[in-house]
Design an enzyme around this catalytic site. Structure first.
Site, PDB file in Angstrom:
ATOM      1  N   ASN A 142       0.830  -1.207   0.000  1.00  0.00           N
ATOM      2  CA  ASN A 142       0.000   0.000   0.000  1.00  0.00           C
ATOM      3  C   ASN A 142       0.867   1.262   0.000  1.00  0.00           C
ATOM      4  OD1 ASN A 142      -3.077  -0.501   0.240  1.00  0.00           O
ATOM      5  ND2 ASN A 142      -2.134  -2.083   1.519  1.00  0.00           N
TER       6      ASN A 142
ATOM      7  N   HIS B 183      -8.075  -0.907   6.990  1.00  0.00           N
ATOM      8  CA  HIS B 183      -8.288  -2.212   7.612  1.00  0.00           C
ATOM      9  C   HIS B 183      -8.864  -3.165   6.563  1.00  0.00           C
ATOM     10  CE1 HIS B 183      -8.748  -4.959  10.950  1.00  0.00           C
ATOM     11  NE2 HIS B 183      -9.893  -5.328  10.397  1.00  0.00           N
TER      12      HIS B 183
END
Ligand code: GAR
Length: 188
Positions: A14, A104
């Protein structure tokens, strides 16, 4: 030009997507990466990308303003948790009100909390017989996975899915959405 600080302790996929997204942008840049795990993949990414990386010491993180000062030194506008597993202490939350976000790999409030990260999340999702999973991007407060939701995106789970295939679907959503949301928040 706004400054992004990324906290990460894993492979850093990410972090890489965010770096790529802002590579030629005049809206923001990844100014610094903070990591709590020696040898983590994200440190290699930082080195390859020429981005300063700092290894976090737990005692200083929990009991001092060391990293607040560091983030201020880099004139940080947004703190982005991208696979960072420690709870953020209150002094840090207070120093950057509404300016710390987390991703998340599930649809919170389900499958969140301490110990719910990476493959543990996807295993729990499969074990519970869920028919969908996804991602939650949310503001960070002093509790795990608890702050106000910014975005949720969903993927379907079929009876043939395994934790690995769910991880793959969820990661695709993360990579698609996290950089976009970071950019959106920078202009707020
Ligand atoms: C991501 O899937 C992120 O959602 C998850 O860690 C992974 C990091 O991957 N975070 C949590 O589980 C937080 N509880 P990456 O290092 O490849 O970006």
């Amino acid at each position: 030009m706004k400054n992004i600080a990324i906290f990460a302790s894993g492979a850093g996929s990410n972090a890489q997507k965010i770096i790529d997204h802002f590579r030629n942008s005049d809206k923001g840049r990844v100014a610094v990466i903070l990591c709590n795990k020696p040898g983590a993949g994200v440190l290699d990414i930082a080195q390859r990308e020429g981005i300063p990386a700092v290894l976090i010491e737990k005692d200083k993180f929990l009991h001092s303003d060391t990293y607040i000062a560091l983030l201020q030194q880099y004139q940080t506008n947004l703190v982005v948790l991208a696979g960072f597993l420690w709870k953020i202490p209150g002094n840090l939350v207070k120093a950057f009100p509404g300016r710390i976000i987390n991703i998340h790999p599930a649809l919170l409030p389900k499958f969140g909390g301490k110990g719910m990260y990476g493959h543990f999340v996807h295993e729990a999702v499969i074990a519970a017989g869920e028919t969908e999973s996804g991602i939650t991007i949310h503001y960070v407060n002093e509790k795990y996975d608890d702050g106000e939701t910014i975005l949720q995106e969903r993927c379907i789970i079929t009876k043939d899915d395994t934790p690995e295939t769910v991880a793959h679907k969820v990661q695709a959503l993360e990579h698609q959405w996290f950089p976009v949301i970071v950019e959106r928040l920078l202009s707020k």
